[in-house]
Design a protein around this motif. Structure first.
Motif, PDB file in Angstrom:
ATOM      1  N   SER A   1       0.852  -1.180   0.000  1.00 41.65           N
ATOM      2  CA  SER A   1       0.000   0.000   0.000  1.00 41.65           C
ATOM      3  C   SER A   1       0.888   1.230   0.000  1.00 41.65           C
ATOM      4  N   GLY A   2       0.268   2.382  -0.230  1.00 46.09           N
ATOM      5  CA  GLY A   2       0.987   3.651  -0.131  1.00 46.09           C
ATOM      6  C   GLY A   2       1.396   4.252  -1.448  1.00 46.09           C
ATOM      7  N   GLY A   3       1.136   3.568  -2.543  1.00 47.31           N
ATOM      8  CA  GLY A   3       1.461   4.155  -3.833  1.00 47.31           C
ATOM      9  C   GLY A   3       0.562   5.346  -4.139  1.00 47.31           C
ATOM     10  N   GLY A   4       0.918   6.060  -5.188  1.00 46.33           N
ATOM     11  CA  GLY A   4       0.115   7.206  -5.580  1.00 46.33           C
ATOM     12  C   GLY A   4       0.872   8.070  -6.558  1.00 46.33           C
ATOM     13  N   SER A   5       0.391   9.273  -6.720  1.00 42.89           N
ATOM     14  CA  SER A   5       1.002  10.210  -7.643  1.00 42.89           C
ATOM     15  C   SER A   5       1.548  11.399  -6.874  1.00 42.89           C
ATOM     16  N   VAL A   6       2.763  11.827  -7.231  1.00 40.67           N
ATOM     17  CA  VAL A   6       3.408  12.933  -6.537  1.00 40.67           C
ATOM     18  C   VAL A   6       4.235  13.716  -7.542  1.00 40.67           C
ATOM     19  N   GLN A   7       4.468  14.975  -7.260  1.00 37.72           N
ATOM     20  CA  GLN A   7       5.306  15.781  -8.148  1.00 37.72           C
ATOM     21  C   GLN A   7       6.777  15.480  -7.910  1.00 37.72           C
ATOM     22  N   ALA A   8       7.567  15.727  -8.924  1.00 34.71           N
ATOM     23  CA  ALA A   8       9.003  15.522  -8.805  1.00 34.71           C
ATOM     24  C   ALA A   8       9.544  16.312  -7.619  1.00 34.71           C
ATOM     25  N   GLY A   9      10.421  15.653  -6.873  1.00 36.82           N
ATOM     26  CA  GLY A   9      10.958  16.270  -5.672  1.00 36.82           C
ATOM     27  C   GLY A   9      10.180  15.916  -4.418  1.00 36.82           C
ATOM     28  N   GLY A  10       9.013  15.320  -4.588  1.00 35.46           N
ATOM     29  CA  GLY A  10       8.184  14.954  -3.456  1.00 35.46           C
ATOM     30  C   GLY A  10       8.543  13.599  -2.876  1.00 35.46           C
ATOM     31  N   SER A  11       7.673  13.101  -2.000  1.00 40.62           N
ATOM     32  CA  SER A  11       7.947  11.865  -1.279  1.00 40.62           C
ATOM     33  C   SER A  11       6.734  10.933  -1.304  1.00 40.62           C
ATOM     34  N   LEU A  12       7.031   9.646  -1.219  1.00 42.17           N
ATOM     35  CA  LEU A  12       6.011   8.622  -1.026  1.00 42.17           C
ATOM     36  C   LEU A  12       6.544   7.607  -0.024  1.00 42.17           C
ATOM     37  N   ARG A  13       5.638   7.002   0.720  1.00 41.56           N
ATOM     38  CA  ARG A  13       6.020   5.948   1.661  1.00 41.56           C
ATOM     39  C   ARG A  13       5.190   4.721   1.351  1.00 41.56           C
ATOM     40  N   LEU A  14       5.867   3.667   0.955  1.00 39.52           N
ATOM     41  CA  LEU A  14       5.204   2.409   0.651  1.00 39.52           C
ATOM     42  C   LEU A  14       5.282   1.483   1.861  1.00 39.52           C
ATOM     43  N   SER A  15       4.241   0.688   2.014  1.00 40.70           N
ATOM     44  CA  SER A  15       4.207  -0.306   3.090  1.00 40.70           C
ATOM     45  C   SER A  15       3.900  -1.676   2.506  1.00 40.70           C
ATOM     46  N   CYS A  16       4.425  -2.689   3.154  1.00 42.39           N
ATOM     47  CA  CYS A  16       4.154  -4.066   2.753  1.00 42.39           C
ATOM     48  C   CYS A  16       3.931  -4.874   4.021  1.00 42.39           C
ATOM     49  N   THR A  17       2.728  -5.382   4.156  1.00 45.61           N
ATOM     50  CA  THR A  17       2.380  -6.163   5.338  1.00 45.61           C
ATOM     51  C   THR A  17       2.289  -7.631   4.976  1.00 45.61           C
ATOM     52  N   ALA A  18       2.930  -8.457   5.779  1.00 43.11           N
ATOM     53  CA  ALA A  18       2.990  -9.892   5.510  1.00 43.11           C
ATOM     54  C   ALA A  18       2.158 -10.673   6.512  1.00 43.11           C
ATOM     55  N   SER A  19       1.593 -11.751   6.050  1.00 41.29           N
ATOM     56  CA  SER A  19       0.857 -12.641   6.935  1.00 41.29           C
ATOM     57  C   SER A  19       1.080 -14.084   6.473  1.00 41.29           C
TER      58      SER A  19
END
Length: 131
Positions: free
Chosen positions: A7-25
């Protein structure tokens, strides 16, 4: 069996930030390594960042070194990818991967593990960087 959900994907402008997460079970979840790979349109999947559970060591692709950070929560069930100073060329589908019950030679050899060293994969989350 291990299930990975990103989760955590999306669209951002250049120079910006994103934080992705991956949960395991999974009942037998105890990874030797967790990693993020990405695949841009028309390109092969490439490794981005990896963390090795035993040593806590991390590895990064040269293209993201200093901009991306991989981390795990204390329980080891969730791995994160903090992506800063994003560039247009970071646009890709990002995949979480886990190596469970198998050795990851990349750590020993000092090179980023091949994707074949990971036996469980998530469905992916899209990260788009716009100008």
């Amino acid at each position: 069996q291990v299930l990975l959900v990103e989760s955590g994907g999306g669209s951002v402008q250049a120079g910006g930030s994103l934080r992705l997460s991956c949960t395991a079970s999974g009942n037998t979840y105890s990874p030797n390594s967790m990693a993020w790979f990405r695949q841009a349109p028309g390109k092969e999947r490439e490794g981005v960042a990896a963390v090795f559970s035993g040593s806590g060591k991390t590895m990064y692709a040269d293209s993201v070194e200093g901009r991306f950070t991989i981390s795990q929560d204390n329980a080891g069930n969730t791995v994160y990818l903090q992506m800063n100073s994003l560039k247009l060329e970071d646009t890709a589908m990002y995949y979480c991967a886990a190596a469970v019950g198998i050795a990851v030679l990349g750590e020993v050899l000092g090179k980023f593990p091949d994707q074949e060293e990971y036996n469980f994969w998530g469905q992916g989350t899209q990260g788009t960087v716009a100008s």
